[in-house]
Write a protein that holds these residues in place. Sequence first.
Motif, PDB file in Angstrom:
ATOM      1  N   HIS A  74       0.568  -1.226  -0.319  1.00 57.01           N
ATOM      2  CA  HIS A  74       0.184  -0.076  -0.049  1.00 57.01           C
ATOM      3  C   HIS A  74       0.698   1.320  -0.069  1.00 57.01           C
ATOM      4  CE1 HIS A  74      -3.264  -2.972   0.820  1.00 57.01           C
ATOM      5  NE2 HIS A  74      -2.509  -3.123   1.998  1.00 57.01           N
ATOM      6  N   ARG A  75       0.662   1.946  -1.089  1.00 60.08           N
ATOM      7  CA  ARG A  75       1.400   3.420  -0.977  1.00 60.08           C
ATOM      8  C   ARG A  75       0.412   4.529  -0.880  1.00 60.08           C
ATOM      9  NH1 ARG A  75       3.657   2.244  -6.901  1.00 60.08           N
ATOM     10  NH2 ARG A  75       1.879   0.986  -7.014  1.00 60.08           N
ATOM     11  N   THR A  76       0.857   5.696   0.132  1.00 60.59           N
ATOM     12  CA  THR A  76      -0.129   6.693   0.180  1.00 60.59           C
ATOM     13  C   THR A  76       0.793   8.039  -0.313  1.00 60.59           C
ATOM     14  OG1 THR A  76      -1.252   5.566   1.920  1.00 60.59           O
ATOM     15  CG2 THR A  76      -1.305   7.969   1.800  1.00 60.59           C
ATOM     16  N   TYR A  77       0.125   8.694  -0.947  1.00 57.27           N
ATOM     17  CA  TYR A  77       0.883   9.698  -1.667  1.00 57.27           C
ATOM     18  C   TYR A  77       0.334  11.186  -1.124  1.00 57.27           C
ATOM     19  CZ  TYR A  77       3.215   6.984  -5.327  1.00 57.27           C
ATOM     20  OH  TYR A  77       3.788   5.853  -5.814  1.00 57.27           O
ATOM     21  N   GLN A  78       1.092  12.252  -0.950  1.00 57.55           N
ATOM     22  CA  GLN A  78       0.522  13.697  -0.829  1.00 57.55           C
ATOM     23  C   GLN A  78       0.870  14.330  -1.889  1.00 57.55           C
ATOM     24  OE1 GLN A  78       1.586  15.322   3.015  1.00 57.55           O
ATOM     25  NE2 GLN A  78       0.515  14.082   4.135  1.00 57.55           N
ATOM     26  N   ALA A  79      -0.099  15.177  -2.419  1.00 55.49           N
ATOM     27  CA  ALA A  79       0.097  15.957  -3.511  1.00 55.49           C
ATOM     28  C   ALA A  79      -0.656  17.389  -3.408  1.00 55.49           C
ATOM     29  CB  ALA A  79      -0.506  15.564  -4.737  1.00 55.49           C
ATOM     30  N   LEU A  80       0.030  18.510  -3.629  1.00 52.98           N
ATOM     31  CA  LEU A  80      -0.582  19.693  -3.382  1.00 52.98           C
ATOM     32  C   LEU A  80      -0.886  20.126  -4.912  1.00 52.98           C
ATOM     33  CD1 LEU A  80      -0.683  22.379  -1.722  1.00 52.98           C
ATOM     34  CD2 LEU A  80       1.277  23.092  -2.436  1.00 52.98           C
ATOM     35  N   CYS A  81      -2.245  20.406  -5.079  1.00 56.07           N
ATOM     36  CA  CYS A  81      -2.712  20.728  -6.470  1.00 56.07           C
ATOM     37  C   CYS A  81      -3.439  22.282  -6.275  1.00 56.07           C
ATOM     38  CB  CYS A  81      -3.628  19.548  -6.967  1.00 56.07           C
ATOM     39  SG  CYS A  81      -4.945  19.348  -5.668  1.00 56.07           S
ATOM     40  N   ALA A  82      -3.759  22.444  -7.664  1.00 53.32           N
ATOM     41  CA  ALA A  82      -4.039  23.825  -7.878  1.00 53.32           C
ATOM     42  C   ALA A  82      -5.573  23.743  -7.577  1.00 53.32           C
ATOM     43  CB  ALA A  82      -4.027  24.234  -9.289  1.00 53.32           C
ATOM     44  N   GLY A  83      -6.107  24.999  -7.153  1.00 52.47           N
ATOM     45  CA  GLY A  83      -7.739  25.133  -6.816  1.00 52.47           C
ATOM     46  C   GLY A  83      -8.130  24.448  -5.774  1.00 52.47           C
ATOM     47  N   GLN A  84      -9.236  24.567  -5.180  1.00 53.41           N
ATOM     48  CA  GLN A  84      -9.984  24.205  -4.128  1.00 53.41           C
ATOM     49  C   GLN A  84     -10.686  22.814  -4.608  1.00 53.41           C
ATOM     50  OE1 GLN A  84     -11.893  26.568  -1.340  1.00 53.41           O
ATOM     51  NE2 GLN A  84      -9.903  27.111  -0.666  1.00 53.41           N
ATOM     52  N   VAL A  85     -10.196  21.549  -4.266  1.00 54.90           N
ATOM     53  CA  VAL A  85     -10.868  20.505  -4.373  1.00 54.90           C
ATOM     54  C   VAL A  85     -12.284  20.530  -3.644  1.00 54.90           C
ATOM     55  CG1 VAL A  85     -10.855  17.895  -4.392  1.00 54.90           C
ATOM     56  CG2 VAL A  85      -8.764  19.132  -4.746  1.00 54.90           C
ATOM     57  N   LYS A  86     -13.416  20.313  -4.259  1.00 55.59           N
ATOM     58  CA  LYS A  86     -14.529  20.615  -3.561  1.00 55.59           C
ATOM     59  C   LYS A  86     -14.876  19.151  -2.791  1.00 55.59           C
ATOM     60  CE  LYS A  86     -16.453  24.101  -6.790  1.00 55.59           C
ATOM     61  NZ  LYS A  86     -17.673  24.131  -7.676  1.00 55.59           N
ATOM     62  N   GLN A  87     -14.934  18.089  -3.264  1.00 59.98           N
ATOM     63  CA  GLN A  87     -15.340  16.882  -2.501  1.00 59.98           C
ATOM     64  C   GLN A  87     -14.281  16.569  -1.355  1.00 59.98           C
ATOM     65  OE1 GLN A  87     -16.235  14.779  -6.426  1.00 59.98           O
ATOM     66  NE2 GLN A  87     -17.262  13.694  -4.929  1.00 59.98           N
ATOM     67  N   ASP A  88     -14.658  16.195  -0.328  1.00 63.60           N
ATOM     68  CA  ASP A  88     -13.652  15.981   0.692  1.00 63.60           C
ATOM     69  C   ASP A  88     -12.889  14.482   0.534  1.00 63.60           C
ATOM     70  OD1 ASP A  88     -14.116  18.004   2.392  1.00 63.60           O
ATOM     71  OD2 ASP A  88     -15.840  17.086   3.529  1.00 63.60           O
ATOM     72  N   LYS A  89     -13.864  13.483  -0.001  1.00 63.41           N
ATOM     73  CA  LYS A  89     -13.265  12.338  -0.606  1.00 63.41           C
ATOM     74  C   LYS A  89     -13.893  12.004  -2.145  1.00 63.41           C
ATOM     75  CE  LYS A  89     -13.282   9.853   3.816  1.00 63.41           C
ATOM     76  NZ  LYS A  89     -14.097   8.730   4.555  1.00 63.41           N
ATOM     77  N   MET A  90     -13.024  11.272  -3.026  1.00 63.55           N
ATOM     78  CA  MET A  90     -13.582  10.889  -4.152  1.00 63.55           C
ATOM     79  C   MET A  90     -12.673   9.711  -4.587  1.00 63.55           C
ATOM     80  SD  MET A  90     -12.234  14.203  -6.702  1.00 63.55           S
ATOM     81  CE  MET A  90     -10.687  14.858  -6.509  1.00 63.55           C
ATOM     82  N   ILE A  91     -13.162   9.081  -5.920  1.00 61.96           N
ATOM     83  CA  ILE A  91     -12.650   7.924  -6.209  1.00 61.96           C
ATOM     84  C   ILE A  91     -12.481   8.399  -7.734  1.00 61.96           C
ATOM     85  CG2 ILE A  91     -12.434   5.616  -6.950  1.00 61.96           C
ATOM     86  CD1 ILE A  91     -13.961   5.205  -4.295  1.00 61.96           C
ATOM     87  N   ILE A  92     -11.406   8.522  -8.400  1.00 63.48           N
ATOM     88  CA  ILE A  92     -11.360   8.815  -9.835  1.00 63.48           C
ATOM     89  C   ILE A  92     -10.957   7.546 -10.514  1.00 63.48           C
ATOM     90  CG2 ILE A  92      -9.861  10.206 -11.350  1.00 63.48           C
ATOM     91  CD1 ILE A  92      -8.916  12.087  -9.179  1.00 63.48           C
ATOM     92  N   ASP A  93     -11.797   7.244 -11.240  1.00 62.81           N
ATOM     93  CA  ASP A  93     -11.976   5.859 -11.889  1.00 62.81           C
ATOM     94  C   ASP A  93     -11.918   6.274 -13.313  1.00 62.81           C
ATOM     95  OD1 ASP A  93     -12.180   3.312 -12.910  1.00 62.81           O
ATOM     96  OD2 ASP A  93     -13.798   2.541 -11.683  1.00 62.81           O
ATOM     97  N   GLN A  94     -10.809   6.587 -14.064  1.00 59.52           N
ATOM     98  CA  GLN A  94     -10.602   6.942 -15.515  1.00 59.52           C
ATOM     99  C   GLN A  94      -9.479   6.038 -16.154  1.00 59.52           C
ATOM    100  OE1 GLN A  94     -12.643   8.883 -17.167  1.00 59.52           O
ATOM    101  NE2 GLN A  94     -14.038   9.682 -15.477  1.00 59.52           N
ATOM    102  N   PRO A  95      -9.794   5.439 -17.248  1.00 59.81           N
ATOM    103  CA  PRO A  95      -8.608   4.896 -17.783  1.00 59.81           C
ATOM    104  C   PRO A  95      -7.525   5.729 -18.488  1.00 59.81           C
ATOM    105  CG  PRO A  95     -10.609   4.729 -19.201  1.00 59.81           C
ATOM    106  CD  PRO A  95     -10.931   5.392 -17.839  1.00 59.81           C
ATOM    107  N   ILE A  96      -6.353   5.376 -18.426  1.00 59.90           N
ATOM    108  CA  ILE A  96      -5.282   6.288 -18.856  1.00 59.90           C
ATOM    109  C   ILE A  96      -4.514   5.492 -20.188  1.00 59.90           C
ATOM    110  CG2 ILE A  96      -2.963   7.014 -18.318  1.00 59.90           C
ATOM    111  CD1 ILE A  96      -4.117   7.305 -15.443  1.00 59.90           C
TER     112      ILE A  96
END
Length: 293
Positions: free
Chosen positions: A161-183
Motif C-alpha cells: 500500500h502506497r500513500t501519496y501527498q500532492a499539492l494541487c491547484a484550486g480548491q477540491v470541493k469533495q472531501d473524498k472521491m474516487i477517480i476511476d478513469q482509464p489512462i
Amino acid sequence: MKFTIKLPTDLKEMSVEALLINEWLVPKKQRHFLRTKRHLFINGDIANFSHQVEGDDQITVIFDSEDFPAKSLSFGDQILGRSLILYEDEHLVIANKPDNMKTHGNDANEIALQNHVAAACNQTVYVVHRLDFETSGAVLFAKNPFVLPILDHMLRERQIHRTYQALCAGQVKQDKMIIDQPIGTDRHDKKRRVVVSRGGQRAVTHVLVLKRLATETLVQCQLETGRTHQIRVHLSSLDHAILGDAVYRGRKASRLMLHAKHLELRHPFTQEIIRVTATSESFERIMKKIVTD
C-alpha cells in the motif's frame, strides 16, 4: 545464499511444496534445484517436498550461483544511500528517494537511487516499484532474487500500500472521491499520458482532502492501480494539476509537489506489518511558504 526463516505461529499446516508454491511463490526452476540438491531443511533436518510444516518451524533454504546467477550493479554513494534508508532487513529495504533523482539508471553506467542503496547495503538490490524522476518518497527494493518475485506478486495483488501527498491547484470541493478513469498515451506526445474514453488501461485513484488553502488543496492519494503518471494525470484531468508539474501544465514551483509519504506491507516471511513514513524537506519547505504567504 542461505536463509533460515521461522514460520509465523498461526501458519496452517501444509506441505513443503505448498509452502514454496503458494506462500513463497518460488519459481519452478528454483524449486527443482532445492529438490534435487537437497537444499531445504526443516528445523535443521533435510526435508523433502511432501513433509509437513507448521507454525514456528524453521525452514532453511540454500541457493547457489546456478540457482540464481549473480547480477552486478555499480555502487553509488554509500553515505548518501545509508542516509536514505528507512527500513532494512535480510530480504528487503525501503529508501526515501529525493525529488529529481531516478529510481534506477537506464544503463549500466548511470547512477541512481538503486545504486546508492546498493552501496549502503554492500550488495545488489532489485527494484520492486519505481517513482517518477520528479517525485520523492518511499521506494521498495528486494535484497535478493529469492524474495523479488514474491514482492512483485504482492504489488500486482495490491498487497503493498502506497500513500501519496500532492499539492494541487484550486480548491477540491469533495472531501473524498474516487477517480476511476482509464489512462492512455497522448497521441501527440508519447511521454505524456491522458485520460481516454476507450482503449486505455484501467486506473483508479482514491483522493482525500487534507487541507484547503486559498488557491491550492493538499490531498492524500492512494493507488488502486499503478499506471505511469497516474496521480498526475488524474488530478490534471479535473483541472487540479499538481504544482510544479510542467508536463501536465501545473503552476510553477521549484519541485513537483508529489511525495510518496507512506508505504505499508506485510512481510512475506514473518508476516510482520511494516509501515514507514518518508519525509521531504523540500516538500515541507514549499508547503510552509505557501501557508505563510
